[in-house]
Design an enzyme around this catalytic site. Structure first.
Site, mmCIF file in Angstrom:
data_model
loop_
_atom_site.group_PDB
_atom_site.id
_atom_site.type_symbol
_atom_site.label_atom_id
_atom_site.label_comp_id
_atom_site.label_asym_id
_atom_site.label_seq_id
_atom_site.Cartn_x
_atom_site.Cartn_y
_atom_site.Cartn_z
ATOM 1 N N SER A 212 -97.147 -23.178 -57.279
ATOM 2 C CA SER A 212 -97.877 -22.130 -57.996
ATOM 3 C C SER A 212 -97.824 -22.333 -59.507
ATOM 4 O O SER A 212 -96.816 -22.801 -60.042
ATOM 5 C CB SER A 212 -97.248 -20.779 -57.657
ATOM 6 O OG SER A 212 -97.715 -19.792 -58.534
ATOM 7 N N TYR B 217 -89.770 -15.332 -57.719
ATOM 8 C CA TYR B 217 -90.806 -16.044 -56.950
ATOM 9 C C TYR B 217 -91.039 -17.431 -57.547
ATOM 10 O O TYR B 217 -91.042 -18.449 -56.851
ATOM 11 C CB TYR B 217 -92.102 -15.221 -56.944
ATOM 12 C CG TYR B 217 -93.301 -15.984 -56.438
ATOM 13 C CD1 TYR B 217 -93.367 -16.417 -55.129
ATOM 14 C CD2 TYR B 217 -94.362 -16.289 -57.299
ATOM 15 C CE1 TYR B 217 -94.463 -17.133 -54.668
ATOM 16 C CE2 TYR B 217 -95.469 -17.002 -56.849
ATOM 17 C CZ TYR B 217 -95.511 -17.426 -55.537
ATOM 18 O OH TYR B 217 -96.585 -18.141 -55.082
ATOM 19 N N LYS C 114 -90.286 -21.583 -56.159
ATOM 20 C CA LYS C 114 -91.240 -22.700 -56.135
ATOM 21 C C LYS C 114 -90.662 -23.895 -56.895
ATOM 22 O O LYS C 114 -90.826 -25.045 -56.484
ATOM 23 C CB LYS C 114 -92.581 -22.273 -56.747
ATOM 24 C CG LYS C 114 -93.332 -21.222 -55.922
ATOM 25 C CD LYS C 114 -93.862 -21.790 -54.623
ATOM 26 C CE LYS C 114 -94.562 -20.741 -53.773
ATOM 27 N NZ LYS C 114 -94.930 -21.225 -52.439
#
Ligand code: UDP
Length: 348
Positions: A134, A158, A162
């Site tokens: 992302s 989050y 990643k």
């Protein structure tokens, strides 16, 4: 060629599944359906009225953290003499806001889940992987358009998950440079829907993201759009993002498989976006212009974890994958609205 598509029933996964099937791949969708609907599968099957294509799709309900089920899938495919040759790994949790309050859950699903998958792949000599990373990993990026070499500085759990997975790829690749083939695709903001209006984005509960919120305001499911800040350091004060049509994004995955198939061992981190930045006000204006709907809004304070500007330099994707995004912002609005009109309550 058999592809394992984890998270294949979600917004991005369902569009990739459709394209893979149309191009003759054998597709195994693995999904927990925690954040997606089983109706997606029926829609994909209905779209593929050609029976031969339908039989190329298999769906397995399971959690990426369950290593036993992953092992049984890989083993079964070997027994059938149709081993999994490439994995597209999308299964994971993706709410920036939720990750701030529940980081353990995010690390568990996104990092432990990926670890399970990699261990299972290795045990079954499957070394080709396309991963959903992302743009959020760039965090407070110091310049735009964002290049892949730019400093990685995620500002949310989050984003951290990643980055952790990308670091794991790096260690893995280094450990044996003749083995793994990995494309880690750094998504910007996928929006729109399949032009048929049969599949699209159906967030559970109140949408976190701008685009589904706008379409839900337009259809009357939400009253007013909250704009999270009009005091950002941008031209009109609202946040700027790189919106990419979901079909363009899905095509990027097929191009990645082609790339892996023709490459020696590799590890590539690749931006997938449109390469253009639009502000929240610009998106509202374009949506109103394209659809004739009015989107009432109010200005609220900034949202935790947001940045002012984020848009991609996509020259690496163009060069390496021979891929280029083709669909305009207007097409994104029209297709997103078409999906919402045909499915006012999503898949429900
Ligand atoms: N945004 C907004 N209202 C919303 C959702 C998002 O103003 O209800 C803004 C958000 O602050 C950001 C842009 O729209 O500037 C895109 O947000 P989204 O959550 O879709 O993507 P992300 O921030 O994860 O890139």
């Amino acid at each position: 060629m058999r592809v394992l598509l984890t998270g294949g029933a979600g917004f991005i996964g369902s569009h990739i599944a459709l394209l893979l099937l149309e191009r003759g791949y054998d597709v195994l969708i693995f999904d927990s359906f925690a954040n997606s609907s089983s109706n997606v599968i029926k829609r994909i099957e209905n779209f593929l009225d050609n029976k031969a294509l339908k039989y190329k799709l298999r769906v397995i309900n399971g959690d990426i953290r369950d290593k036993k089920i992953l092992e049984s899938i890989f083993s079964k495919c070997v027994k059938e003499n149709k081993p999994i040759e490439v994995v597209i790994h999308l299964a994971g949790v993706k709410s920036v806001v939720e990750s701030l309050t529940n980081p353990l859950y995010y690390w568990d699903v996104n990092v432990s889940g990926t670890l399970n998958l990699l261990l299972t792949m290795k045990e079954h000599q499957c070394y080709s992987l396309v991963f959903s990373s992302s743009a959020t990993i760039y965090g407070l990026s110091s310049y735009v358009p964002i290049l892949e070499e730019q400093k990685i500085s995620p500002i949310t759990p989050y984003g951290q998950t990643k980055v952790a997975v990308e670091n794991l790829f790096y260690d893995l690749y280094k450990s044996n440079v003749n083995l793994w083939k990995i494309c880690s695709l750094r998504y910007f903001n996928p929006v729109g829907a399949h032009p048929s209006g049969l599949i699209g984005e159906d967030p559970k509960g109140i949408p976190n993201n701008l685009f589904p919120f706008i379409t839900q305001v337009a259809i009357g499911r939400q009253k007013t759009l909250s704009i999270y800040g009009d005091d950002w350091e941008t031209k009109d004060g609202s946040g700027i993002r790189d919106y990419i049509h979901i079909i363009d994004l899905a095509e990027g995955h097929l191009s990645s498989i082609d790339y892996l198939n023709t490459s020696e061992s590799c590890l590539e981190f690749i931006n997938l976006g449109s390469g253009k930045g639009y502000s929240v006000f610009q998106i509202i204006r374009q949506f109103e212009l394209s659809t004739g709907c009015r989107i009432p809004f109010s200005i609220e304070s900034r949202r935790d974890g947001d940045v002012a500007v984020s848009y991609a330099d996509i020259s690496k994707a163009k060069r390496l994958l021979s891929w280029t995004p083709k669909r305009s912002l207007e097409q994104m609005c029209l297709d997103g609205w078409n999906w919402q009109m045909k499915n006012p309550n999503g898949y429900g």
